[in-house]
Write an enzyme that holds these catalytic residues in place. Structure first.
Site, short mmCIF file in Angstrom:
data_model
loop_
_atom_site.label_atom_id
_atom_site.label_comp_id
_atom_site.label_asym_id
_atom_site.label_seq_id
_atom_site.Cartn_x
_atom_site.Cartn_y
_atom_site.Cartn_z
N SER A 113 90.06 25.39 68.20
CA SER A 113 89.29 26.31 67.90
C SER A 113 88.46 26.15 66.53
O SER A 113 87.97 25.78 65.75
CB SER A 113 89.39 27.79 68.13
OG SER A 113 88.37 28.44 68.55
N HIS A 114 88.83 27.64 65.32
CA HIS A 114 88.00 27.91 64.02
C HIS A 114 89.30 27.42 63.02
O HIS A 114 89.16 27.32 62.31
CB HIS A 114 88.20 29.17 64.51
CG HIS A 114 88.18 29.70 64.38
ND1 HIS A 114 89.37 30.22 65.77
CD2 HIS A 114 89.72 31.17 64.09
CE1 HIS A 114 90.49 30.80 66.25
NE2 HIS A 114 90.48 31.33 64.87
N ASP A 277 81.43 27.46 65.41
CA ASP A 277 82.84 26.98 64.89
C ASP A 277 83.24 25.05 65.90
O ASP A 277 82.44 25.24 66.26
CB ASP A 277 84.19 28.22 65.93
CG ASP A 277 84.36 27.80 66.54
OD1 ASP A 277 83.19 27.62 67.76
OD2 ASP A 277 85.36 27.70 67.75
N ASP A 279 85.42 24.15 68.33
CA ASP A 279 84.72 23.95 69.52
C ASP A 279 83.58 23.92 69.81
O ASP A 279 83.28 23.81 70.94
CB ASP A 279 86.17 24.07 70.47
CG ASP A 279 86.19 25.33 70.63
OD1 ASP A 279 85.95 26.42 69.68
OD2 ASP A 279 87.28 25.67 71.53
N ASP A 281 82.76 28.00 71.13
CA ASP A 281 82.98 28.95 70.89
C ASP A 281 81.90 29.18 70.38
O ASP A 281 81.43 30.63 71.23
CB ASP A 281 83.65 28.73 72.30
CG ASP A 281 85.15 29.05 71.47
OD1 ASP A 281 85.14 28.89 69.82
OD2 ASP A 281 86.11 29.60 72.10
N ARG A 282 82.28 29.93 70.03
CA ARG A 282 81.83 31.07 68.60
C ARG A 282 80.57 30.88 68.01
O ARG A 282 79.84 29.43 67.74
CB ARG A 282 83.21 31.65 67.75
CG ARG A 282 83.75 31.76 68.20
CD ARG A 282 85.43 31.69 66.95
NE ARG A 282 86.67 32.38 67.35
CZ ARG A 282 87.36 32.95 66.81
NH1 ARG A 282 87.16 33.04 65.18
NH2 ARG A 282 88.75 33.20 67.36
N LYS A 376 83.28 31.93 76.15
CA LYS A 376 82.75 32.35 75.41
C LYS A 376 81.40 30.56 74.87
O LYS A 376 81.79 29.61 74.83
CB LYS A 376 82.88 32.66 74.07
CG LYS A 376 84.55 32.27 73.58
CD LYS A 376 84.34 32.64 72.35
CE LYS A 376 85.54 32.05 71.82
NZ LYS A 376 86.87 33.03 71.85
C1 G1P Z 1 91.47 35.50 68.32
C2 G1P Z 1 90.72 36.03 68.54
C3 G1P Z 1 90.15 36.85 69.83
C4 G1P Z 1 89.88 35.45 70.49
C5 G1P Z 1 90.60 34.11 70.19
C6 G1P Z 1 90.45 32.67 70.59
O1 G1P Z 1 92.82 35.78 68.68
O2 G1P Z 1 90.73 37.56 68.09
O3 G1P Z 1 88.49 37.40 69.90
O4 G1P Z 1 89.55 35.54 72.09
O5 G1P Z 1 91.30 33.92 68.88
O6 G1P Z 1 89.07 31.74 70.11
P1 G1P Z 1 93.57 36.10 68.32
O7 G1P Z 1 94.12 35.28 66.85
O8 G1P Z 1 93.55 37.89 67.62
O9 G1P Z 1 95.68 36.37 69.09
ZN ZN Z 2 87.00 28.21 69.44
#
Ligand code: G1P
Ligand code: ZN
Length: 543
Positions: A113-114, A277, A279, A281-282, A376
């Site tokens: 992800s990010h 981000d 991938d 989704d954000r 998302k």
């Molecule tokens: C974090 C975000 C959460 C999101 C997840 C995946 O998780 O807070 O909202 O769904 O990344 O993108 P966390 O690190 O808080 O468990």
């Molecule tokens: Zn992501």
């Protein structure tokens, strides 16, 4: 070609977190590491025989080799077809869409992800089921159990597939279809949004900057915004996916997208700014001199969704993760629709979406989406914003003022304390858990606790219960603090402290967020003894 059953031994650290298995890239590079997890997944879904899958990722370091590994294993596990984005690239929402569109049995998403990418950064893998959404907890638990007892995996010695050429290749009994990553996704967006209205908006001189952060949405944004909707060339910046995201954090928030923020804060900045981000989704949404918090964005999108053709009949309900602000609740109340408060993580929205109970979902962590896929979707949020702005013909700043004048404002901020020793973070949470029941009525600093609990969620569809999802403390006068530990970090523990202060529509909305949150922040620190337990009181990241 030969199929091989290779003997292996389990690793003891393959428990999937909030969004799949996420580890340092070098951990994934260990021999058998990825193979064990993939085989454990095939075993958990009853084998791969005759099944079809989507496999792709966000292009980070290891993406292509991981795809080759999975293709060989899919073949050896008897899969009949695998769909792969050209270059091994697909955004996470695009994977979700392709699983649904092609009615596949699921898909593997390769991403962290990010989180930053590169040999010394992060990698990840997540399995999505046939509804297009992340595997529910029962399945991830099954996968995890399998990883602890696995003794062999299946692979084959076929040559690597060229992922750069679109078309179908037959690998023995299995077809590998390499497709354009953007085309199907763009068609889906066209069914939801008024592309003509957005095209008119751009042709009227509306200016935009989209920061793809060297990540997966670059090609999507370029094709849709510039190619299809007529945004000026150069609207999309950092638009070529790179294996290490240009050395940055592909995390769309004011900290990591600070170049975009500084452009948007200028007097003559673009009308609209957005980022996505790693991938895809954000999303981050920002107007000229007007940053929109993700919680507010969810509320605005829900309140105005009916202005886009895909939601013209109105939305069924809204779901938000527990730490997300209550701004969307106020919209739901006004619309007379249901609001659901779920644990953190997109997977908790899946059942509600499948059952048609909600149309729009969101998380404070910059995730918003709808029932069009089961993830998302960053660009979806950007396009819905554009559609709304095209219809309402006002600036982002004015739209926010109008929203707050209608509903009141939920001031909001998240404070992250990163790489905290796990024992200290656990201790802090345990203390709060132990005293949560006795807190209501207690005076803390200049406020009083009205309620406190350790959030537990019962899924209204399958009745499964997810307990210990974070401590919620409500204070007199509309303040709320939430404490929880991150499930996606890869180093020590990350404590997230979420702060919220509601002010009614008649109040002064020009106060700064930090000022509005002062009282609830002080109370949250005091009640958790945070400074003493963490050895510091300043967070690493404030969003
Ligand atoms: C974090 C975000 C959460 C999101 C997840 C995946 O998780 O807070 O909202 O769904 O990344 O993108 P966390 O690190 O808080 O468990
Ligand atoms: Zn992501």
């Amino acid at each position: 070609m030969s199929i091989q059953e290779v003997a292996t031994e389990p690793f003891d650290d393959q428990k999937p977190g909030t969004s799949g298995l996420r580890k340092k890239t070098r951990v994934f590079m260990q021999e058998r590491y990825l193979e064990n997890f993939v085989q454990s997944t095939f075993n958990a879904i009853g084998g791969g025989s005759g099944k079809t899958f989507v496999v792709s990722g966000d292009g980070r370091f290891l993406n292509d080799t991981a795809i080759q590994t999975i293709l060989k294993m899919a073949l050896a596990n008897g899969a009949s077809k695998v769909i792969v984005g050209k270059g091994g690239l697909l955004s996470t929402p695009a994977v979700s869409h392709l699983i649904r569109l092609n009615k596949t049995d699921g898909g593997f998403v390769l991403s962290a992800s990010h989180n930053p990418g590169g040999i010394d950064e992060d990698f990840g893998i997540k399995f999505n089921t046939s509804n297009g959404g992340p595997a529910p907890e029962a399945l991830t638990e099954k996968i995890f159990q399998n990883t602890k007892s696995i003794s062999s995996y299946n692979t084959s010695d076929v040559a690597d597939i060229n992922l750069e050429i679109a078309g179908t290749t037959k690998l023995e009994g299995m077809a590998v279809e390499i497709i354009d990553p953007v085309a199907n996704y763009m068609e889906l967006m066209r069914t939801l949004f008024d592309f003509d209205a957005i095209r008119n908006l751009f042709s009227s001189g509306f200016s935009m900057r989209f920061d793809a952060m060297h990540a997966i949405t670059g090609p999507y944004a370029k094709a849709i915004l510039e190619g299809e909707l007529g945004a000026a060339e150069g609207t999309v910046v950092n638009g070529i996916p790179s294996p290490d995201f240009g050395g940055g954090h592909p995390d769309p928030n004011p900290i990591w997208a600070k170049d975009l923020m500084s452009v948007m804060m200028q007097d003559d900045g673009p009308d609209f700014g957005a980022a996505s981000d790693g991938d895809g989704d954000r999303n981050m949404i920002v107007g000229r001199q007007a940053y929109v918090t993700p919680s507010d964005s969810l509320a605005v999108l829900a309140a105005n969704a009916h202005l886009a053709p895909g939601y013209a009949k109105g939305i069924a309900g809204i779901a938000r993760s527990m730490p997300t602000s209550g701004a969307a609740d106020l919209v739901a109340r006004k619309l007379g629709i249901e609001i659901f408060e779920t644990p953190t993580g997109w997977k908790f929205f899946g059942n509600l979406l499948d059952a048609g109970k909600v149309s729009i979902c969101g998380e404070e962590s910059a995730g918003t989406g709808s029932d069009h896929v089961r993830e998302k979707d960053g660009l979806w949020a950007v396009l819905l914003w554009l559609n709304i702005l095209a219809v309402r013909k006002m600036s982002v700043a004015d739209l926010m003022k109008d929203h707050w004048a209608t509903y009141g404002r939920n001031y909001y901020s998240r404070h992250d304390f990163e790489a905290v020793p796990t024992e200290n973070a656990d201790q802090l949470m345990q203390n709060l858990r132990d005293k949560q029941e006795s807190l209501p009525g207690t005076k803390i600093g200049s406020t009083t606790v009205e309620f406190a609990d350790d959030f537990s969620y019962q899924d209204p569809i399958d009745n499964s219960v997810s307990a210990h999802q974070g401590i919620r403390i409500g204070f007199a006068g509309g303040g709320r603090a939430v404490f929880r530990l991150s499930g996606t970090g890869t180093e020590g523990a990350t404590l997230r402290l979420y702060l919220e202060q509601y002010v009614p529509a008649s109040s002064d909305m020009s106060i700064e967020t930090a000022v509005a949150l002062k009282e609830v922040q002080a109370a949250a620190h005091e009640v958790s003894n945070l400074a003493a337990l963490l050895g510091r009181s300043e967070p690493d990241v404030v969003t």
